[in-house]
Design a protein around this motif. Structure first.
Motif, PDB file in Angstrom:
ATOM      1  N   THR A 162       0.823  -1.214   0.000  1.00 53.93           N
ATOM      2  CA  THR A 162       0.000   0.000   0.000  1.00 53.93           C
ATOM      3  C   THR A 162       0.857   1.264   0.000  1.00 53.93           C
ATOM      4  O   THR A 162       0.563   2.229  -0.718  1.00 53.93           O
ATOM      5  CB  THR A 162      -0.935  -0.007   1.217  1.00 53.93           C
ATOM      6  OG1 THR A 162      -1.756  -1.176   1.165  1.00 53.93           O
ATOM      7  CG2 THR A 162      -1.816   1.231   1.218  1.00 53.93           C
ATOM      8  N   SER A 163       1.933   1.278   0.811  1.00 51.84           N
ATOM      9  CA  SER A 163       2.771   2.482   0.892  1.00 51.84           C
ATOM     10  C   SER A 163       3.440   2.777  -0.448  1.00 51.84           C
ATOM     11  O   SER A 163       3.548   3.947  -0.852  1.00 51.84           O
ATOM     12  CB  SER A 163       3.825   2.321   1.988  1.00 51.84           C
ATOM     13  OG  SER A 163       4.677   1.229   1.707  1.00 51.84           O
ATOM     14  N   LEU A 164       3.880   1.722  -1.135  1.00 53.39           N
ATOM     15  CA  LEU A 164       4.483   1.927  -2.454  1.00 53.39           C
ATOM     16  C   LEU A 164       3.462   2.486  -3.430  1.00 53.39           C
ATOM     17  O   LEU A 164       3.750   3.412  -4.199  1.00 53.39           O
ATOM     18  CB  LEU A 164       5.050   0.610  -2.982  1.00 53.39           C
ATOM     19  CG  LEU A 164       5.605   0.619  -4.404  1.00 53.39           C
ATOM     20  CD1 LEU A 164       6.776   1.584  -4.519  1.00 53.39           C
ATOM     21  CD2 LEU A 164       6.041  -0.787  -4.827  1.00 53.39           C
ATOM     22  N   ALA A 165       2.241   1.949  -3.392  1.00 55.99           N
ATOM     23  CA  ALA A 165       1.188   2.430  -4.288  1.00 55.99           C
ATOM     24  C   ALA A 165       0.845   3.884  -3.987  1.00 55.99           C
ATOM     25  O   ALA A 165       0.669   4.696  -4.906  1.00 55.99           O
ATOM     26  CB  ALA A 165      -0.056   1.553  -4.150  1.00 55.99           C
ATOM     27  N   VAL A 188      -0.943   5.527  -7.051  1.00 55.62           N
ATOM     28  CA  VAL A 188      -1.690   4.451  -7.708  1.00 55.62           C
ATOM     29  C   VAL A 188      -2.672   3.831  -6.710  1.00 55.62           C
ATOM     30  O   VAL A 188      -2.322   3.586  -5.550  1.00 55.62           O
ATOM     31  CB  VAL A 188      -0.729   3.366  -8.246  1.00 55.62           C
ATOM     32  CG1 VAL A 188      -1.493   2.178  -8.806  1.00 55.62           C
ATOM     33  CG2 VAL A 188       0.195   3.954  -9.314  1.00 55.62           C
ATOM     34  N   SER A 189      -3.881   3.567  -7.172  1.00 61.87           N
ATOM     35  CA  SER A 189      -4.886   2.914  -6.332  1.00 61.87           C
ATOM     36  C   SER A 189      -4.635   1.404  -6.350  1.00 61.87           C
ATOM     37  O   SER A 189      -4.505   0.801  -7.415  1.00 61.87           O
ATOM     38  CB  SER A 189      -6.295   3.212  -6.855  1.00 61.87           C
ATOM     39  OG  SER A 189      -7.260   2.380  -6.223  1.00 61.87           O
ATOM     40  N   PRO A 192       1.193   4.594 -14.275  1.00 61.51           N
ATOM     41  CA  PRO A 192       1.393   6.018 -13.984  1.00 61.51           C
ATOM     42  C   PRO A 192       0.493   6.492 -12.851  1.00 61.51           C
ATOM     43  O   PRO A 192      -0.492   5.842 -12.492  1.00 61.51           O
ATOM     44  CB  PRO A 192       1.037   6.703 -15.308  1.00 61.51           C
ATOM     45  CG  PRO A 192       0.142   5.744 -16.010  1.00 61.51           C
ATOM     46  CD  PRO A 192       0.585   4.372 -15.595  1.00 61.51           C
ATOM     47  N   SER A 193       0.858   7.641 -12.307  1.00 59.77           N
ATOM     48  CA  SER A 193       0.076   8.232 -11.227  1.00 59.77           C
ATOM     49  C   SER A 193      -1.375   8.435 -11.682  1.00 59.77           C
ATOM     50  O   SER A 193      -1.637   8.881 -12.798  1.00 59.77           O
ATOM     51  CB  SER A 193       0.680   9.577 -10.813  1.00 59.77           C
ATOM     52  OG  SER A 193      -0.076  10.173  -9.802  1.00 59.77           O
ATOM     53  N   VAL A 213      -3.655 -10.145 -11.418  1.00 57.91           N
ATOM     54  CA  VAL A 213      -3.146  -8.809 -11.103  1.00 57.91           C
ATOM     55  C   VAL A 213      -3.342  -7.957 -12.350  1.00 57.91           C
ATOM     56  O   VAL A 213      -2.673  -8.170 -13.365  1.00 57.91           O
ATOM     57  CB  VAL A 213      -1.656  -8.844 -10.695  1.00 57.91           C
ATOM     58  CG1 VAL A 213      -1.172  -7.435 -10.358  1.00 57.91           C
ATOM     59  CG2 VAL A 213      -1.454  -9.773  -9.500  1.00 57.91           C
ATOM     60  N   THR A 214      -4.265  -7.013 -12.269  1.00 59.38           N
ATOM     61  CA  THR A 214      -4.619  -6.172 -13.423  1.00 59.38           C
ATOM     62  C   THR A 214      -4.208  -4.738 -13.143  1.00 59.38           C
ATOM     63  O   THR A 214      -4.481  -4.199 -12.058  1.00 59.38           O
ATOM     64  CB  THR A 214      -6.128  -6.230 -13.692  1.00 59.38           C
ATOM     65  OG1 THR A 214      -6.507  -7.586 -13.914  1.00 59.38           O
ATOM     66  CG2 THR A 214      -6.500  -5.389 -14.905  1.00 59.38           C
ATOM     67  N   ASP A 215      -3.558  -4.103 -14.116  1.00 61.50           N
ATOM     68  CA  ASP A 215      -3.149  -2.709 -13.947  1.00 61.50           C
ATOM     69  C   ASP A 215      -3.574  -1.891 -15.150  1.00 61.50           C
ATOM     70  O   ASP A 215      -3.978  -2.432 -16.190  1.00 61.50           O
ATOM     71  CB  ASP A 215      -1.632  -2.605 -13.751  1.00 61.50           C
ATOM     72  CG  ASP A 215      -0.850  -3.076 -14.976  1.00 61.50           C
ATOM     73  OD1 ASP A 215      -0.942  -2.426 -16.027  1.00 61.50           O
ATOM     74  OD2 ASP A 215      -0.138  -4.099 -14.870  1.00 61.50           O
ATOM     75  N   THR A 216      -3.514  -0.586 -15.005  1.00 61.28           N
ATOM     76  CA  THR A 216      -3.808   0.348 -16.106  1.00 61.28           C
ATOM     77  C   THR A 216      -2.515   1.032 -16.539  1.00 61.28           C
ATOM     78  O   THR A 216      -2.498   2.237 -16.787  1.00 61.28           O
ATOM     79  CB  THR A 216      -4.857   1.385 -15.670  1.00 61.28           C
ATOM     80  OG1 THR A 216      -4.368   2.084 -14.508  1.00 61.28           O
ATOM     81  CG2 THR A 216      -6.176   0.724 -15.323  1.00 61.28           C
TER      82      THR A 216
END
Length: 732
Positions: A299-302, A307-308, A343-344, A366-369
Motif C-alpha cells: 500500500t505504501s508503495l502504491a 496508484v490505487s 502512472p500516477s 493482477v490487473t493494472d492500467t
C-alpha cells in the motif's frame, strides 16, 4: 531442384506443427521429425514396390512389404498420438527393418538372390547414424554386421526361391539400389542441414544468453551502486556529524542494505532453481487472508506512486495447499511490477477466485492500467536476464529476473501463468495453482518477509528556489532514487539552492521553467533517461548553456562516451566521493563564469559581437544565436517608450524567469539591466556622433522623462550626459 527444396521445407514445417510439444528441445524435435519423415518416406516407397511385387506374383517380397507397411502404420499412429519417445520408436523401427529384411533374404535364397534387399538393411544403419543418440547408432550397426556375417555363412546352405528369376532379381536389385541410394542421400542432406540449423540456433542462443547475462550484470551493478552510494554517503555524514539526524540517516542505511539483500536473495533463488535444488514447503490453510496481507503490504508503495491498489476476493475462504514463501514472492513480484509501471492516477486490482474446470484451481489475477506490453514481448518477459527494450522510456529499478523467478516458482508448484496486455492500456497477469489438500493444516499463515518497496525519503528533497538564498547557485537534481536525492541535498544544501525531479521528463520541464545553474542527472530513469534529458537541454536555446553532470551507476566506457556525445559536461560514477562531486560542480561553475565574462566583454558596442570562437564552449552556437536575436529585437524597438521586458519576452516566446536566468548565466546582468545597458550604449553613441540635444536623445532611446534619463546615464557612466559629451568632444 529449387522446387524440391521448397517442398522439403514445407513438409518439414508441417511435420514440426504436427509433432511439436511445449517440452521439446531442439534435439528432441529434430529426432521426432527425422523419425516421422523417414518413416513416411519409406512407407510411400515400400507401398509402390509392394504393389509391383503383388502384380508380378512374388509372394515372399509381397509378404515382406506388407509386414513392413503394417508395422509402420501401427508405429506411426502410436507416435502421432503420444508425440514422445521418438528415439524409442526410431530404434524399434530400425531393429524391425533389419530383422525382417534378414528373414526375407533367407527365404529368397541369400544375398545373391535377394533382389537388392541388402540395401534396405544398409538404409537402417545409415538412418541410425543420422540420430543424435550414439548408442542407437552403435547397436544398429552391430546388428547389421551380425546379420551380414550370418547370411554370408548361411549362403551355401540356402536354395534360391523359384519366384525370383535372374531377370527379376536383377531388376529389383537395380530398383532397390536406385531408390535406396537416393533416399539415403536425401535423408543425409536433411539430417546435416537440420543439425547445422540446430547448432546455429544453439550458438545464437548461447550468444544471446551471454549478452543477457552481461546485461544482468550491468543491471545488478547499477542496482548495487545506487544503494551503496546512499550507504557510503550517509555513513560518511554520520561519522562527520554524529549528532545531526542520526535516526534518519541510519534508516537510509538500513533501507538500502535491505535492498541489496533482496537483490542477492533473488540471484541465489534463481541459481537454486536452475540447479533443481529448491525445496517446496507447503502448508494447508485459508489462502485468501494471506494474499490480502501480501497485497496490503504494498500500500505504501502504491500511495507514493499515486496508484490505487485493491484486493477483491470472490469468496472469503479458499483452503488449499500452498508454499507461503514462494507464493509471497510470486505475488509480490507481480504487484510491485504493476505498481511500478502504472502512472500516477492509475489503479492495480488483485482478484482471487476458484475455477472448477477441468479440475479445481485457484486463479489470482493482477490487473493494472499501466504502460502495457508489446505482443512480441509477452513471451520473452519471462526469459532469464531479459529486460524489454520497450520499457526504456519507463525504466524502473530491478535486476530483470523477477518474472523469471515467478514462472520458475509456478512450474515448481505445478502452476501456470498467462498474460493479456494492450500497449498504453494495461496488463493482466493471471496465475493458476491447483487446489489440493494434502499438507498439514495451519490456522493462520503470515508472510515470512516484508516485501521490498520504495519508501519515502528521510528528508524533504524538493524545494522552491524562490524561498532560498538567491545568491547561491540553483542546482537541479534529476534522480529516481529518493535516498540519493536526500543525500545530495545534505551534501550540497549549504552551497546550492536545490530542485529535484524523479524522472527525465519532469527534469526537462523543471530545467526549462527554472533555468538552473547546473543540472545533475542519473542515466537510467523512468519516462526519459539521462541521455535524452541531456540532448534535449543542449538543443534548446533556453537551456543549452546549463552544465550537465551525469551522476550514474553506469561505469562502462561506452556509457561514458554516449553521455559525452549527448552533450554532458562531466560524468561521475556511483559510488562517488563527496570532494570529487564538489570539485566537479565548482569547476563547471567557474568555467561558466568565464564564458559569462566573455559575453559581458563583448557587449560594448552595437551591433552585438560574438565571443572568441576559439574559447567558446561546444554549446556556444545556440547561445550566440540567442544573444543575436535578443540584440536584434532591442535594436528594432529600443526607441519605443512602451518597449520593456514583457515585450521582449513576448517576441522571444519565453517567460520572464527564463529570460532573466538565461541573461544572468550569459552576461551576469538581469533582463532589465541588460535592456537598460543597451539603451545607454545607444545614447552614448548618439551623444558622441550627433548634434541632438540631451532631451532628444532621451526620447530617441525610449525615455519619456529627460531628467530620469540623465540620472540613469550618470549612474551607468559616472557622469552626466552633458559632461560626458564635453569631455569626449574636447578629447577629440
Amino acid at each position: 531442384m529449387h522446387y524440391i527444396y521448397n517442398l522439403l521445407l514445407h513438409i518439414n514445417k508441417r511435420a514440426e506443427q504436427l509433432l511439436q510439444t511445449n517440452s521439446d528441445t531442439a534435439d528432441s524435435l529434430y529426432t521426432k521429425k527425422l523419425y516421422f519423415l523417414s518413416s513416411a518416406g519409406v512407407f510411400i516407397l515400400v507401398s509402390g514396390l509392394t504393389l509391383s511385387t503383388a502384380l508380378l506374383h512374388l509372394p515372399v517380397l509381397t509378404s515382406y512389404g506388407i509386414s513392413i507397411l503394417l508395422f509402420y502404420i501401427v508405429s506411426l499412429a502410436a507416435f502421432i498420438r503420444v508425440k514422445r519417445y521418438a528415439e524409442v520408436f526410431y530404434a524399434v523401427n530400425l531393429l524391425y527393418i533389419i530383422l525382417t529384411t534378414f528373414i526375407a533374404i533367407l527365404r529368397l535364397g541369400g544375398l545373391l538372390h535377394s533382389g537388392g534387399l541388402l540395401f534396405v538393411g544398409l538404409t537402417a544403419t545409415i538412418f541410425a547414424m543420422a540420430t543424435t543418440n550414439r548408442r542407437i547408432t552403435a547397436a544398429i550397426a552391430v546388428l547389421y554386421a551380425i546379420t551380414l556375417l550370418a547370411m554370408g555363412f548361411l549362403q551355401p546352405l540356402l536354395t534360391p526361391a523359384p519366384e525370383l528369376t535372374p531377370n527379376i532379381n536383377l531388376a529389383y536389385f537395380v530398383v532397390n539400389a536406385f531408390w535406396i541410394s537416393g533416399f539415403i542421400l536425401l535423408i543425409i542432406h536433411y539430417a546435416f542441414s537440420q543439425r547445422a540449423k540446430i547448432q546455429k540456433e544453439k550458438a545464437d542462443h548461447f550468444e544471446e544468453l551471454h549478452r543477457l547475462k552481461n546485461q544482468l550484470f550491468v543491471n545488478i551493478a547499477h542496482e548495487f551502486r545506487s544503494p551503496i552510494t546512499a550507504i557510503n554517503g550517509m555513513a560518511e555524514l554520520l561519522q562527520a556529524q554524529p549528532n545531526e539526524h542520526p535516526q534518519e540517516r541510519t534508516s537510509v542505511i538500513l533501507r538500502n542494505s535491505n535492498k541489496i539483500l533482496h537483490l542477492v536473495e533473488q540471484i541465489l533463488s534463481l541459481s537454486r532453481l536452475e540447479e533443481g535444488v529448491m525445496p517446496v514447503q507447503q502448508v494447508r490453510s485459508n489462502i485468501v487472508p494471506f494474499v490480502g496481507f501480501v497485497v496490503g503490504s504494498y500500500t505504501s508503495l502504491a500511495e507514493m506512486k499515486g496508484v490505487s491498489l485493491q484486493f477483491i476476493p470472490e469468496i472469503p475462504e479458499i483452503v488449499m495447499d500452498f508454499d507461503p514463501d514462494k507464493t509471497e514472492e510470486i505475488l509480490g513480484n507481480l504487484v510491485s511490477n504493476a505498481i511500478k509501471y502504472t502512472p500516477s492516477g492509475g489503479k492495480v486490482v488483485v482478484t482471487a477466485c476458484l475455477q472448477n474446470t477441468p479440475s479445481q484451481c485457484l486463479l489470482l489475477s493482477v490487473t493494472d492500467t499501466g504502460i502495457g506490453i508489446a505482443p512480441h514481448e509477452i513471451e520473452r518477459i519471462f526469459e532469464p536476464y531479459y529486460r524489454s527494450p520497450d520499457t526504456t522510456q519507463h525504466y524502473e529499478e530491478g535486476s530483470g529476473i523477477g518474472l523469471t523467478l515467478v514462472k520458475a516458482y509456478l512450474k515448481l508448484l505445478n502452476g501456470t501463468i498467462t498474460v493479456q496486455s494492450l500497449q498504453g492500456k494495461g496488463s493482466t497477469f493471471t496465475i493458476s495453482l491447483p487446489v489440493l489438500q494434502h499438507a498439514t493444516f495451519i490456522e493462520r499463515v503470515a508472510a515470512f518477509h516484508q516485501p521490498y518497496a520504495e519508501e519515502l525519503p528521510a528528508f524533504d528533497v524538493l524545494n522552491n528556489p524562490d524561498e532560498l538564498q538567491q545568491d547561491m547557485p540553483l542546482l537541479l537534481i534529476v534522480e529516481d532514487n529518493n535516498d540519493i536525492i536526500a543525500y545530495l541535498r545534505l551534501v550540497l544544501g549549504n552551497k546550492y539552492r536545490i530542485l529535484g525531479a524523479n524522472n527525465g521528463e519532469d527534469g526537462i520541464q523543471q530545467a526549462i521553467h527554472h533555468v538552473p545553474d547546473v543540472v545533475m542527472t542519473d542515466v537510467m530513469m523512468p519516462q526519459k533517461d539521462g541521455y535524452e534529458l541531456c540532448r534535449t537541454l543542449k538543443n534548446d536555446f533556453r537551456t543549452n548553456h546549463i552544465p550537465v553532470v551525469m551522476l550514474t551507476a553506469r561505469a562502462d566506457l561506452n556509457s561514458r562516451i554516449t553521455g559525452f556525445e549527448h552533450g554532458a559536461d562531466a560524468y561521475l560514477t556511483k559510488p562517488f566521493q563527496r570532494k570529487e562531486l564538489l570539485a566537479c560542480l565548482r569547476s563547471l561553475l567557474i568555467q561558466r563564469e568565464k564564458l559569462r565574462a566573455r559575453y559581458a566583454e563583448s557587449r560594448t558596442a552595437t551591433p552585438y559581437h560574438k565571443p572568441d570562437a576559439d574559447n567558446a564552449l561546444p554549446d556556444a552556437d545556440l547561445s550566440n544565436r540567442f544573444m543575436e536575436q535578443v540584440n536584434s529585437i532591442i535594436e528594432q524597438n529600443y526607441a519605443q517608450e512602451s518597449f520593456g521586458i514583457e515585450e521582449l519576452c513576448h517576441q522571444l516566446n519565453i517567460s520572464r524567469t527564463q529570460l532573466h536566468r538565461k541573461l544572468m548565466a550569459l552576461t551576469g546582468n538581469s533582463a532589465s539591466h541588460y535592456l537598460r545597458a543597451k539603451r545607454m550604449e545607444k545614447a552614448r553613441h548618439l551623444l558622441l556622433h550627433t548634434d541632438q540635444t540631451i532631451s532628444e536623445i532621451a526620447y530617441d532611446t525610449g525615455f519619456s522623462d529627460p531628467n530620469y534619463f540623465t540620472r540613469i546615464f550618470s549612474h551607468h557612466f559616472g557622469k552626466t550626459p552633458s559632461v560626458y559629451r564635453k569631455e569626449h568632444t574636447e578629447a577629440n
